[in-house]
Enzyme design. Structure first.
Site, PDB file in Angstrom:
ATOM      1  CE1 TYR A   1      27.448  10.198  46.179  1.00  0.00           C
ATOM      2  CE2 TYR A   1      25.442   9.250  45.237  1.00  0.00           C
ATOM      3  CZ  TYR A   1      26.819   9.230  45.405  1.00  0.00           C
ATOM      4  OH  TYR A   1      27.558   8.252  44.790  1.00  0.00           O
TER       5      TYR A   1
ATOM      6  CD  GLN B   1      23.407  -3.173  39.326  1.00  0.00           C
ATOM      7  OE1 GLN B   1      24.625  -3.052  39.244  1.00  0.00           O
ATOM      8  NE2 GLN B   1      22.645  -3.439  38.265  1.00  0.00           N
ATOM      9  CG  ASN B   2      18.387   1.771  39.740  1.00  0.00           C
ATOM     10  OD1 ASN B   2      19.500   1.623  39.252  1.00  0.00           O
ATOM     11  ND2 ASN B   2      17.270   1.513  39.082  1.00  0.00           N
TER      12      ASN B   2
ATOM     13  CG  HIS C   1      25.110  -0.347  44.247  1.00  0.00           C
ATOM     14  ND1 HIS C   1      25.111  -0.401  42.863  1.00  0.00           N
ATOM     15  CD2 HIS C   1      25.794  -1.440  44.662  1.00  0.00           C
ATOM     16  CE1 HIS C   1      25.784  -1.476  42.475  1.00  0.00           C
ATOM     17  NE2 HIS C   1      26.201  -2.132  43.551  1.00  0.00           N
TER      18      HIS C   1
ATOM     19  N   GLY D   1      17.723  -3.070  32.486  1.00  0.00           N
ATOM     20  CA  GLY D   1      18.495  -1.825  32.432  1.00  0.00           C
ATOM     21  C   GLY D   1      19.765  -1.776  33.242  1.00  0.00           C
TER      22      GLY D   1
END
Ligand code: APR
Length: 240
Positions: A53, A87-88, A105, A172
């Protein structure tokens, strides 16, 4: 004014240079999900998770919002009820000017307590130092990411938002990951659903309800936003 809900996935940030997951050469071709993005991975090899990350955070900080992020923020300025669910984990929607973005997320710019999934702290810069502790509960700080196998704290809120939509725009996403991918099922029957994606996601039962704009986000989203503004903005006629 219509209530518009925009639901985005990795494809909206692809043209900002941030990799998607399942396209060819996507992130999951270079890393095993089970090594860096599961609850077990965090328990067994936290330093590798932190490095994964940190690398993505460094890329995110170097990336810039693209024309799709900017058009979505403009849509929210013209239609203030517009809500964005993503979701990004990047902050490109916010850096384009969007407000109140719901991140299903997690968010790469924050860390969280290992004990409380929503007790977050902002992270300055790109690098988390493994071993730092949460200032309130003293637990090990971890990336503020929903790992596979963990709960999605804001999913219920996202369902309520989707249920209120008069228009749904999806940009997307391969609709591969649940429960996020089930969001469409919470919308009112019969509302317009626009899907901007150059690929061919598996629409399933939605195939006959979706208007598929088979274009990249930076082309398809601005065009769609301009169409919706022309179609729905109530212009006060100065002559009346
Ligand atoms: N413009 C629009 N869409 C694009 C573009 C682009 N330039 N490039 C790729 N896409 C589309 C692909 O066709 C695909 O449908 O983006 C989608 C990316 O799909 P995934 O890589 O599966 O990403 P996403 O759907 O966001 O993944 C969901 O999976 O790994 C987890 O937590 C992670 O949030 C992520 C979730």
């Amino acid at each position: 004014m219509p209530k518009i809900v925009v639901f985005t996935g990795a494809g909206v940030s692809a043209e900002s240079g941030l990799g998607t997951f399942r396209d060819s050469d996507g992130l999951w071709e270079h890393y095993r999900v089970e090594d860096v993005c599961t609850h077990e991975a965090w328990l067994t090899n936290p330093q590798l998770c932190v490095k994964f990350y940190n690398d993505r955070r460094r890329d995110t900080l170097a990336a810039k919002p693209n024309a799709a992020h900017i058009a979505i923020a403009k849509l929210q300025q013209v239609f203030p009820d517009t809500q964005i669910i993503t979701q990004n984990i990047d902050d490109l929607h916010e850096r384009a000017g969007a407000k109140g973005v719901v991140h299903l997320h997690g968010e790469i710019t924050k860390l969280r307590s290992s004990l409380n999934e929503t007790a977050t702290v902002p992270l300055q810069g790109w690098e988390q130092h493994y071993g730092d502790r949460h200032p309130d509960d003293g637990s090990l700080l971890r990336p503020y990411i929903v790992f596979f196998g963990e709960g999605v704290p804001y999913f219920e809120e996202a369902c309520h938002i989707a249920a209120m939509a008069d228009i749904m725009i999806v940009v997307g996403t391969s609709l591969n990951v649940y429960p996020a991918a089930s969001l469409l099922h919470y919308t009112k029957p019969g509302i317009p659903v626009y899907f901007v994606d150059p690929g061919q996601p598996e629409f399933g039962v939605w195939a006959d309800r979706i208007t598929h704009i088979k274009k990249k986000a930076t082309e398809g989203v601005p065009e769609l936003v301009e169409h919706l503004i022309r179609e729905y903005r109530q212009t006060e006629d100065p002559l009346n």
